[in-house]
Design a protein around this motif. Structure first.
Motif, PDB file in Angstrom:
ATOM      1  N   ARG A  41       0.836  -1.194   0.000  1.00 42.32           N
ATOM      2  CA  ARG A  41       0.000   0.000   0.000  1.00 42.32           C
ATOM      3  C   ARG A  41       0.875   1.249   0.000  1.00 42.32           C
ATOM      4  NH1 ARG A  41      -2.153   3.820   3.145  1.00 42.32           N
ATOM      5  NH2 ARG A  41      -1.055   3.199   5.000  1.00 42.32           N
ATOM      6  N   GLN A  42       1.929   1.248   0.811  1.00 48.94           N
ATOM      7  CA  GLN A  42       2.815   2.408   0.879  1.00 48.94           C
ATOM      8  C   GLN A  42       3.544   2.613  -0.450  1.00 48.94           C
ATOM      9  OE1 GLN A  42       5.302   1.649   4.253  1.00 48.94           O
ATOM     10  NE2 GLN A  42       3.729   2.227   5.731  1.00 48.94           N
ATOM     11  N   ILE A  45       1.167   4.196  -2.881  1.00 48.03           N
ATOM     12  CA  ILE A  45       0.975   5.622  -2.600  1.00 48.03           C
ATOM     13  C   ILE A  45       2.201   6.414  -3.055  1.00 48.03           C
ATOM     14  CG2 ILE A  45       0.836   7.306  -0.712  1.00 48.03           C
ATOM     15  CD1 ILE A  45      -1.201   5.484   0.603  1.00 48.03           C
ATOM     16  N   THR A  50      -1.976   9.925  -3.792  1.00 56.72           N
ATOM     17  CA  THR A  50      -3.245   9.562  -3.155  1.00 56.72           C
ATOM     18  C   THR A  50      -4.393  10.084  -4.003  1.00 56.72           C
ATOM     19  OG1 THR A  50      -3.345  11.589  -1.871  1.00 56.72           O
ATOM     20  CG2 THR A  50      -2.225   9.702  -0.847  1.00 56.72           C
ATOM     21  N   ASP A  53      -4.569  13.754  -4.347  1.00 53.33           N
ATOM     22  CA  ASP A  53      -3.652  14.387  -5.296  1.00 53.33           C
ATOM     23  C   ASP A  53      -4.234  14.467  -6.712  1.00 53.33           C
ATOM     24  OD1 ASP A  53      -1.843  14.515  -3.215  1.00 53.33           O
ATOM     25  OD2 ASP A  53      -0.831  12.653  -3.793  1.00 53.33           O
ATOM     26  N   THR A  74      -6.927  11.102   1.566  1.00 51.88           N
ATOM     27  CA  THR A  74      -5.509  11.395   1.768  1.00 51.88           C
ATOM     28  C   THR A  74      -4.709  10.150   2.138  1.00 51.88           C
ATOM     29  OG1 THR A  74      -5.868  11.926   4.095  1.00 51.88           O
ATOM     30  CG2 THR A  74      -6.003  13.751   2.529  1.00 51.88           C
ATOM     31  N   ARG A  75      -5.390   9.018   2.385  1.00 54.17           N
ATOM     32  CA  ARG A  75      -4.696   7.788   2.801  1.00 54.17           C
ATOM     33  C   ARG A  75      -4.907   6.630   1.827  1.00 54.17           C
ATOM     34  NH1 ARG A  75      -2.816   6.922   7.650  1.00 54.17           N
ATOM     35  NH2 ARG A  75      -3.545   4.777   7.614  1.00 54.17           N
ATOM     36  N   ILE A  76      -5.543   6.909   0.677  1.00 60.61           N
ATOM     37  CA  ILE A  76      -5.878   5.833  -0.260  1.00 60.61           C
ATOM     38  C   ILE A  76      -5.186   6.066  -1.592  1.00 60.61           C
ATOM     39  CG2 ILE A  76      -7.768   4.742  -1.527  1.00 60.61           C
ATOM     40  CD1 ILE A  76      -9.586   5.403   0.755  1.00 60.61           C
ATOM     41  N   SER A  77      -4.610   5.015  -2.128  1.00 63.07           N
ATOM     42  CA  SER A  77      -3.987   5.076  -3.450  1.00 63.07           C
ATOM     43  C   SER A  77      -5.072   5.052  -4.525  1.00 63.07           C
ATOM     44  CB  SER A  77      -3.073   3.866  -3.629  1.00 63.07           C
ATOM     45  OG  SER A  77      -2.721   3.712  -4.980  1.00 63.07           O
TER      46      SER A  77
END
Length: 135
Positions: A41-42, A45, A50, A53, A74-77
Motif C-alpha cells: 500500500r505504501q 501511494i 493519493t 492528489d 488522503t490515505r488511499i492510493s
C-alpha cells in the motif's frame, strides 16, 4: 455461557493466560502477510500518490458518504480496488472501484443517456446505402 462457549472465548481472548492453538510459525506468517500488504500500500501511494492528489477524482468524491464507511482520500492510493461513492457533474450518485475511476470510468447513468442520444442522432444521420454497380 455454556462451558464449551466459555472455553472458546478464553481461548481467543488476548487477556487469557494460555497457549494459543496456532503455532508460532502460523502467527509469524500472518504478521508477515500483514506487513507485506502495508508495504505494498505504501509503495502504491509513493508511486501514484493519493486520491487527494488527483483533482478530477476529488471533484467527484463524496466526502460525507465515504467518511461514514471509513475512507479518507488522503490515505488511499488511486490504484486500490476499494469501492467508493462518487457524484458526477450532473448530480448522479454511483459506487465504483477507486482504480476504475482513476482509469476513466464515469457515471453509468450519464453514459446510458449519452448512448441513447447518440443512437437517436445516428439514425437520423444515417447515409443511404450505395448501390452496387452491375457489370
Amino acid at each position: 455461557p455454556p462451558a464449551g462457549v466459555l472455553a472458546l472465548l478464553q481461548m481467543w481472548s488476548p487477556m487469557a493466560r494460555h497457549d494459543w492453538l496456532s503455532s508460532e510459525r502460523e502467527r509469524m506468517s500472518s504478521l508477515r502477510l500483514r506487513a507485506k500488504g502495508e508495504l505494498k500500500r505504501q509503495k502504491s501511494i509513493r508511486e501514484y500518490g493519493t486520491v487527494a492528489d488527483q483533482p478530477e477524482m476529488i471533484r467527484l468524491w463524496l466526502f460525507k458518504k465515504n467518511k461514514k464507511i471509513g475512507l479518507d482520500p488522503t490515505r488511499i492510493s488511486p490504484q486500490t480496488r476499494t469501492r467508493a461513492w462518487w457524484r458526477c457533474t450532473a448530480g448522479h450518485l454511483w459506487c465504483a472501484e477507486i482504480r476504475n475511476v482513476y482509469r476513466g470510468t464515469r457515471c453509468r447513468t450519464c453514459y446510458l443517456l449519452q448512448r441513447q442520444s447518440s443512437k437517436g442522432s445516428a439514425k437520423s444521420q444515417r447515409r443511404p446505402t450505395k448501390l452496387r454497380r452491375e457489370q
